[in-house]
Design a protein around this motif. Structure first.
Motif, PDB file in Angstrom:
ATOM      1  N   ASP A  30      -3.073 -54.995 -14.608  1.00  0.00           N
ATOM      2  CA  ASP A  30      -1.618 -55.133 -14.499  1.00  0.00           C
ATOM      3  C   ASP A  30      -1.190 -56.599 -14.505  1.00  0.00           C
ATOM      4  N   ARG A  31      -2.084 -57.501 -14.179  1.00  0.00           N
ATOM      5  CA  ARG A  31      -1.762 -58.920 -14.135  1.00  0.00           C
ATOM      6  C   ARG A  31      -1.969 -59.619 -15.472  1.00  0.00           C
ATOM      7  N   GLY A  32      -2.395 -58.874 -16.474  1.00  0.00           N
ATOM      8  CA  GLY A  32      -2.548 -59.449 -17.797  1.00  0.00           C
ATOM      9  C   GLY A  32      -3.957 -59.803 -18.192  1.00  0.00           C
ATOM     10  N   GLY A  33      -4.917 -59.713 -17.309  1.00  0.00           N
ATOM     11  CA  GLY A  33      -6.295 -60.033 -17.641  1.00  0.00           C
ATOM     12  C   GLY A  33      -7.010 -58.861 -18.297  1.00  0.00           C
ATOM     13  N   VAL A  34      -8.139 -59.155 -18.909  1.00  0.00           N
ATOM     14  CA  VAL A  34      -8.960 -58.144 -19.574  1.00  0.00           C
ATOM     15  C   VAL A  34     -10.389 -58.285 -19.067  1.00  0.00           C
ATOM     16  N   ARG A  35     -10.980 -57.152 -18.711  1.00  0.00           N
ATOM     17  CA  ARG A  35     -12.354 -57.156 -18.244  1.00  0.00           C
ATOM     18  C   ARG A  35     -13.169 -56.199 -19.109  1.00  0.00           C
ATOM     19  N   VAL A  36     -14.383 -56.595 -19.454  1.00  0.00           N
ATOM     20  CA  VAL A  36     -15.251 -55.832 -20.344  1.00  0.00           C
ATOM     21  C   VAL A  36     -16.310 -55.124 -19.510  1.00  0.00           C
ATOM     22  N   TYR A  37     -16.511 -53.845 -19.802  1.00  0.00           N
ATOM     23  CA  TYR A  37     -17.522 -53.043 -19.122  1.00  0.00           C
ATOM     24  C   TYR A  37     -18.477 -52.444 -20.145  1.00  0.00           C
ATOM     25  N   LEU A  38     -19.719 -52.296 -19.742  1.00  0.00           N
ATOM     26  CA  LEU A  38     -20.714 -51.656 -20.584  1.00  0.00           C
ATOM     27  C   LEU A  38     -20.633 -50.144 -20.430  1.00  0.00           C
ATOM     28  N   GLN A  39     -21.363 -49.449 -21.272  1.00  0.00           N
ATOM     29  CA  GLN A  39     -21.315 -47.997 -21.286  1.00  0.00           C
ATOM     30  C   GLN A  39     -21.775 -47.401 -19.963  1.00  0.00           C
ATOM     31  N   GLU A  40     -22.740 -48.043 -19.288  1.00  0.00           N
ATOM     32  CA  GLU A  40     -23.250 -47.530 -18.029  1.00  0.00           C
ATOM     33  C   GLU A  40     -22.264 -47.690 -16.883  1.00  0.00           C
ATOM     34  N   GLU A  41     -21.218 -48.470 -17.063  1.00  0.00           N
ATOM     35  CA  GLU A  41     -20.283 -48.745 -15.977  1.00  0.00           C
ATOM     36  C   GLU A  41     -19.019 -47.902 -16.051  1.00  0.00           C
ATOM     37  N   ILE A  42     -18.903 -47.047 -17.063  1.00  0.00           N
ATOM     38  CA  ILE A  42     -17.679 -46.270 -17.265  1.00  0.00           C
ATOM     39  C   ILE A  42     -18.034 -44.799 -17.453  1.00  0.00           C
ATOM     40  N   LEU A  43     -17.289 -43.928 -16.776  1.00  0.00           N
ATOM     41  CA  LEU A  43     -17.331 -42.493 -17.032  1.00  0.00           C
ATOM     42  C   LEU A  43     -16.215 -42.157 -18.002  1.00  0.00           C
ATOM     43  N   HIS A  44     -16.562 -41.582 -19.152  1.00  0.00           N
ATOM     44  CA  HIS A  44     -15.596 -41.289 -20.203  1.00  0.00           C
ATOM     45  C   HIS A  44     -15.585 -39.791 -20.472  1.00  0.00           C
ATOM     46  N   LEU A  45     -14.457 -39.129 -20.151  1.00  0.00           N
ATOM     47  CA  LEU A  45     -14.267 -37.713 -20.421  1.00  0.00           C
ATOM     48  C   LEU A  45     -13.358 -37.571 -21.635  1.00  0.00           C
ATOM     49  N   ARG A  46     -13.710 -36.657 -22.550  1.00  0.00           N
ATOM     50  CA  ARG A  46     -12.948 -36.472 -23.784  1.00  0.00           C
ATOM     51  C   ARG A  46     -12.580 -35.013 -23.976  1.00  0.00           C
ATOM     52  N   TYR A  47     -11.337 -34.769 -24.416  1.00  0.00           N
ATOM     53  CA  TYR A  47     -10.868 -33.396 -24.620  1.00  0.00           C
ATOM     54  C   TYR A  47     -11.510 -32.786 -25.858  1.00  0.00           C
ATOM     55  N   ARG A  48     -11.360 -33.418 -26.980  1.00  0.00           N
ATOM     56  CA  ARG A  48     -11.973 -32.978 -28.229  1.00  0.00           C
ATOM     57  C   ARG A  48     -12.346 -34.220 -29.022  1.00  0.00           C
ATOM     58  N   LEU A  49     -13.584 -34.275 -29.448  1.00  0.00           N
ATOM     59  CA  LEU A  49     -14.083 -35.480 -30.092  1.00  0.00           C
ATOM     60  C   LEU A  49     -13.393 -35.695 -31.440  1.00  0.00           C
ATOM     61  N   ALA A  50     -12.891 -36.931 -31.642  1.00  0.00           N
ATOM     62  CA  ALA A  50     -12.244 -37.279 -32.904  1.00  0.00           C
ATOM     63  C   ALA A  50     -13.302 -37.550 -33.972  1.00  0.00           C
ATOM     64  N   ARG A  51     -12.854 -37.825 -35.191  1.00  0.00           N
ATOM     65  CA  ARG A  51     -13.773 -38.053 -36.301  1.00  0.00           C
ATOM     66  C   ARG A  51     -14.611 -39.306 -36.113  1.00  0.00           C
ATOM     67  N   ASP A  52     -14.085 -40.266 -35.363  1.00  0.00           N
ATOM     68  CA  ASP A  52     -14.860 -41.483 -35.154  1.00  0.00           C
ATOM     69  C   ASP A  52     -15.996 -41.288 -34.162  1.00  0.00           C
ATOM     70  N   GLY A  53     -16.021 -40.158 -33.478  1.00  0.00           N
ATOM     71  CA  GLY A  53     -17.081 -39.891 -32.523  1.00  0.00           C
ATOM     72  C   GLY A  53     -16.997 -40.690 -31.250  1.00  0.00           C
ATOM     73  N   VAL A  54     -15.861 -41.325 -30.996  1.00  0.00           N
ATOM     74  CA  VAL A  54     -15.711 -42.186 -29.819  1.00  0.00           C
ATOM     75  C   VAL A  54     -14.595 -41.683 -28.908  1.00  0.00           C
ATOM     76  N   MET A  55     -13.410 -41.518 -29.455  1.00  0.00           N
ATOM     77  CA  MET A  55     -12.242 -41.158 -28.663  1.00  0.00           C
ATOM     78  C   MET A  55     -12.016 -39.654 -28.685  1.00  0.00           C
ATOM     79  N   GLY A  56     -11.309 -39.188 -27.656  1.00  0.00           N
ATOM     80  CA  GLY A  56     -10.893 -37.801 -27.605  1.00  0.00           C
ATOM     81  C   GLY A  56      -9.480 -37.649 -28.139  1.00  0.00           C
ATOM     82  N   LEU A  57      -9.168 -36.476 -28.629  1.00  0.00           N
ATOM     83  CA  LEU A  57      -7.848 -36.192 -29.184  1.00  0.00           C
ATOM     84  C   LEU A  57      -6.954 -35.594 -28.107  1.00  0.00           C
ATOM     85  N   SER A  58      -5.725 -36.048 -28.066  1.00  0.00           N
ATOM     86  CA  SER A  58      -4.771 -35.529 -27.096  1.00  0.00           C
ATOM     87  C   SER A  58      -4.275 -34.164 -27.543  1.00  0.00           C
TER      88      SER A  58
END
Length: 409
Positions: A154-182
């Motif tokens: 919220d303060r404008g900074g950006v922080r980078v995390y590796l795959q092991e540091e984030i839990l990512h839940l996806r509704y339906r996998l998009a064609r790119d195989g990365v993001m979920g579709l709303s």
């Protein structure tokens, strides 16, 4: 690319393609045929809010346990593991496990993606889980195939995390195989229609459903007389008196309405159909979402079970597999696993449960303590014994009949 190439204009950049719905929100693209639909407004529709609340609250209230596989093929709760408390009691110092899980499921149902930052202790165990705003997370695929997450604060900074540091839940996998579709963007036409109908109903209500039409006179009247009639008509219609709905039209004056009533335009029936479509998007039975037009006692009970089998169970499996991959290391994943306990939602009423317990107890595959555990009762001495029906035994262990003095066939 070298600096000289940039100066001489020889730098070539590949076009960037993205299906991120937040880009459409940034550029102000709103509803319309195939256009962007604001997830916040769409999720505020009464039926949509009911569906999201039903799924997120029921899954958050369902026990999510960490189990250890035993040598005999069974399972036992790993209550001493820090991850058990994160999933079952407190997700982080400022958020309970229920609140965190409810936020993650709601985010998946609205945005198609849910993110949570993981905090690991020195033993390689997850000790805290912090849900993130999906609108502040950007996902990148590295050349190695792994994912990298950029989280804006919220303060404008950006922080980078590796795959092991984030839990990512996806509704339906998009064609790119990365993001979920709303799901809201997938069915944006349905939500666009629902929002339009809601705005139309709001406009009619704001006008108090006042009539619109024309006064038809048999003869030509003057400008001053016409204005006088309009002023009196408007004062009468907008009056707060109890007789404001009574009009006196003399001199052969006729009234011609320009507007259609909600009944004539089948507006109410159309809104009901749209509400059913919204329930279909998330697989929530209509009676569970509060649509009881065709509800009976029988189908209401069946649809409650259908909610668990067709809606909650697939979402629970989606969450379980993502958590098993992200919250457990490769080594610990060989003996530990995460799973929802949906059995309590399918247990039925008291009579149905006790009838099922009786079948299992008399059949010899349920013990007293197992049944008492499901009913939240304390264990008793000798309750771990299993019954063995006298008329049932293994085929090779049959004994001779003492009356005939010969072996049973």
């Amino acid at each position: 690319m070298k600096l000289i190439d940039r100066i001489l204009g020889r730098e070539k950049r590949a076009p960037i393609q993205s299906n991120d719905p937040y880009l459409a929100e940034w550029f102000g693209l709103t509803g319309g045929l195939g256009g962007y639909v604001d997830p916040v407004r769409a999720s505020g529709i009464a039926t949509a809010h009911a569906c999201i609340s039903i799924v997120s609250q029921n899954l958050a209230a369902t026990p999510l346990n960490l189990y250890r596989r035993t040598d005999n093929g069974g399972r036992e709760r790993e209550t001493d593991h820090p991850l058990y408390g994160v999933l079952h009691d407190v997700a982080n110092p400022t958020m309970t496990a229920y609140e965190a899980r409810e936020a993650l499921v709601a985010s998946v149902m609205i945005a198609g993606n849910a993110f949570a930052r993981l905090e690991w202790n020195g033993r390689g165990q997850v000790s805290a889980l912090y849900p993130l705003d999906p609108g502040q997370v950007a996902v990148e695929r590295l050349e190695s195939g792994r994912l990298r997450y950029r989280v804006s604060s919220d303060r404008g900074g950006v922080r980078v995390y590796l795959q092991e540091e984030i839990l990512h839940l996806r509704y339906r996998l998009a064609r790119d195989g990365v993001m979920g579709l709303s799901p809201i963007q997938i069915a944006r036409e349905t939500f666009s229609l629902a929002l339009t109908q809601q705005e139309t109903a709001a406009k009619q209500a704001s006008k108090s459903f006042l009539p619109e039409g024309a006064l038809i006179f048999p003869n030509v009247i003057g400008k001053d007389q016409r204005q006088s009639v309009l002023d009196r008509m408007e004062a009468k219609v907008n009056s707060d008196l109890s007789t404001r709905g009574i009009l006196v039209l003399d001199g052969g004056t006729d009234w011609k309405s320009f507007s259609f009533s909600s009944k004539d335009a089948e507006f109410l029936e159309s809104r009901k159909l749209t509400n059913l479509d919204i329930c279909r998007i998330w697989g929530v039975p209509p009676t569970v979402a509060g649509i009881t037009d065709n509800a009976t006692y029988s189908n209401s009970d069946q649809e409650s079970r259908a909610l668990v089998v067709r809606c909650l169970a697939p979402m629970a499996r989606r969450i379980e597999q993502a958590m098993n991959a992200s919250l457990l290391t490769v080594q610990s994943g060989k003996t530990l696993f995460i799973e929802h306990d949906l059995a309590g939602l399918l247990r039925g009423d008291l009579k149905a449960r006790y009838d099922a317990y009786s079948v299992g107890r008399n059949g010899g595959w349920l013990s007293v303590n197992e049944i008492r555990g499901w009913e939240n009762m304390p264990m008793i001495n000798g309750g771990n014994e299993y019954l063995s029906p006298l008329n049932m035994t293994e085929a090779g262990n049959r004994q001779a009949d003492p009356l005939n003095n010969e072996e049973d066939p």
